[in-house]
Design a protein around this motif. Structure first.
Motif, PDB file in Angstrom:
ATOM      1  N   GLY A 122       2.941  13.777  13.115  1.00 32.33           N
ATOM      2  CA  GLY A 122       1.617  14.740  13.072  1.00 32.33           C
ATOM      3  C   GLY A 122       0.336  14.191  11.950  1.00 32.33           C
ATOM      4  N   GLN A 123       0.905  13.514  11.156  1.00 26.55           N
ATOM      5  CA  GLN A 123       0.024  13.030  10.020  1.00 26.55           C
ATOM      6  C   GLN A 123       0.286  11.571   9.580  1.00 26.55           C
ATOM      7  N   ALA A 124      -0.363  10.584   9.860  1.00 26.80           N
ATOM      8  CA  ALA A 124      -0.136   9.118   9.756  1.00 26.80           C
ATOM      9  C   ALA A 124      -0.105   8.675   8.382  1.00 26.80           C
ATOM     10  N   ASN A 125      -0.861   9.191   7.465  1.00 25.72           N
ATOM     11  CA  ASN A 125      -1.117   8.930   6.100  1.00 25.72           C
ATOM     12  C   ASN A 125      -1.398   7.333   6.155  1.00 25.72           C
ATOM     13  N   ALA A 126      -2.446   7.039   6.747  1.00 22.25           N
ATOM     14  CA  ALA A 126      -2.998   5.794   6.954  1.00 22.25           C
ATOM     15  C   ALA A 126      -4.437   5.848   6.607  1.00 22.25           C
ATOM     16  N   CYS A 127      -4.967   4.743   5.981  1.00 24.65           N
ATOM     17  CA  CYS A 127      -6.248   4.671   5.391  1.00 24.65           C
ATOM     18  C   CYS A 127      -6.761   5.765   4.370  1.00 24.65           C
ATOM     19  N   GLY A 134      -3.018   8.057  -0.921  1.00 23.83           N
ATOM     20  CA  GLY A 134      -1.991   8.448   0.061  1.00 23.83           C
ATOM     21  C   GLY A 134      -0.536   7.820  -0.404  1.00 23.83           C
ATOM     22  N   GLU A 135      -0.526   6.832  -0.963  1.00 25.61           N
ATOM     23  CA  GLU A 135       0.701   6.093  -1.361  1.00 25.61           C
ATOM     24  C   GLU A 135       1.325   7.022  -2.595  1.00 25.61           C
ATOM     25  N   LYS A 136       0.394   7.534  -3.316  1.00 23.20           N
ATOM     26  CA  LYS A 136       1.011   8.673  -4.360  1.00 23.20           C
ATOM     27  C   LYS A 136       1.623   9.868  -3.709  1.00 23.20           C
TER      28      LYS A 136
END
Length: 394
Positions: A71-76, A81-83
């Motif tokens: 549901g959430q890609a955490n992309a771009c 996002g990495e944190k």
């Protein structure tokens, strides 16, 4: 009843990232450190979980768990996002007594949004409590996005020292095109393996399966296939024969999962098995197969049950492969409709009507030039695909 490899436990809970009344956060945990391998998207915009998992495996080919959200890609999503991705590992690993650096991560869903950490934290607490109370099938359901059915396959392989088990699951229905595809794949095995061999074998299996399918020609930011082998069967793949058998079992498992992805293509009604032979080399055969498999005109014709060989031949002609047009032949099913550069006379609408109604259609293309061959699985293209993707974010 699935024959689950020894030493693995599963969890799946509802965190509410995008979906309601369904699980969307899941975990598989190995009871002991497992040799880990991974294959990842070649898209330049790699999602945070792809970056984190790659770094993890580069540091050590050992893992205890795979954590997945849908549901959430955490992309771009940049450094933030990495944190947040790293924080999710701590949320799960600390209460389970697992070093967060031994947790691989994967995400799938809408690109661009940051992970909602309040929901993830609540979901992580429920997930930890759920470990061992969910099944592999529950996890296979929890990783779905636009999939219409869960994709789960198991296999057993008899080695010299005894039987080992493999279990694989994946999700993917749209934005599918190697390398790799909008797909997540997770494999667990209870054999004892050499970590370098395990990584090499996974790469080969992915090339022979997930990298040989296409739905729409789009490659995602989040693709990954992660594999754990924890040795809990106490059977080791040592000899050449054992390694060959286990590798074959892994390839067969991945091929079955890849087939199910195309079978479940967004809006799809048919699996197109495109077989190219007689090319100067395997790469040239692959080039032809991909151009035909990506062609909207070919895909819509087969959806409409139209034996339009002209669209197939035109796609072959613009592929860039080297061949003599006067040696090219095309067959649909077992029936040749284009031979040696010329159409074969016949009432093809009537003759091929039963073939084109099938759920799986074989398109065979012979270039008559060499010994190179390749097979690609593709889907047809329908109005439903447009509807799904026009409304994806809403």
């Amino acid at each position: 009843m699935f024959d689950v490899p020894k030493g693995y436990r599963f969890a799946a809970v509802e965190a509410g990232f995008k979906y309601r009344n369904r699980c969307d956060l899941s975990l598989v945990v190995s009871d002991c450190p497992a040799h880990a391998a991974g294959v990842f998207t070649t898209n330049a915009f790699q999602a945070a979980p792809v970056v984190v998992s790659q770094k993890t495996l580069a540091g050590s080919p050992v893992a205890r768990a795979i954590l997945v959200n849908a549901g959430q890609a955490n992309a771009c999503t940049g450094e933030e996002g990495e944190k947040r991705c790293l924080a999710t590992r701590t949320m799960v690993g600390t209460p389970l007594g697992i070093d967060p650096t031994e947790i691989l991560v994967a995400s799938t869903g809408v690109i661009g949004d940051q992970l909602p950490m309040d929901r993830f934290e609540r979901g992580a607490k429920a997930l930890v409590d759920n470990v061992g109370h969910s099944s592999a099938l529950d996890m296979a359901k929890a990783i779905m996005t636009t999939d219409t059915f869960p994709k789960l396959v198991t296999a057993t392989v008899s080695l010299e020292g005894g039987t080992v088990r493999l279990l694989g699951m994946c999700k993917g229905a749209g934005m599918i095109c190697p390398n790799m595809a909008t797909m997540l794949g997770f494999i667990v095995c209870d054999a004892r393996v050499d970590p370098l061999w395990w990584q090499q074998t996974l790469r080969t299996a992915v090339d022979e399966s997930f990298n040989a399918v296409t739905v729409d020609g789009d490659t995602s930011t989040n693709d990954c296939v992660l594999a754990l082998a924890n040795g809990q069967s106490h059977v080791e793949a040592v000899s050449r024969s054992d390694k060959r058998l286990l590798a074959a079992g892994l390839i067969d498992l991945c091929r079955e999962l890849a087939f199910r992805i195309v079978q479940d293509a967004e809006g799809g009604t048919k699996v197109l098995r495109i077989r190219v032979s007689g090319a100067k080399s395997k790469p040239q055969a692959e080039t032809v197969a991909r151009v035909v498999g990506h062609s909207p005109l070919v895909k819509t014709a087969l959806y409409g049950q139209d034996p339009n060989w002209g669209r197939i031949v035109a796609a072959v002609g613009r592929s860039g492969a080297t061949f003599d047009p006067n040696q090219v032949s095309v067959a649909i099913g077992d029936t040749t409709i284009f031979s040696k550069g010329r159409p074969v006379e016949g009432d093809w609408d009537s003759i091929l009507a039963p073939v084109l109604k099938r759920d799986e259609i074989v398109v065979s293309i012979s270039l008559g030039t060499g010994r190179g061959s390749y097979e690609l699985l593709a889907s047809d293209l329908t109005e439903e695909y447009i509807r799904i993707n026009a409304d994806y974010r809403t």
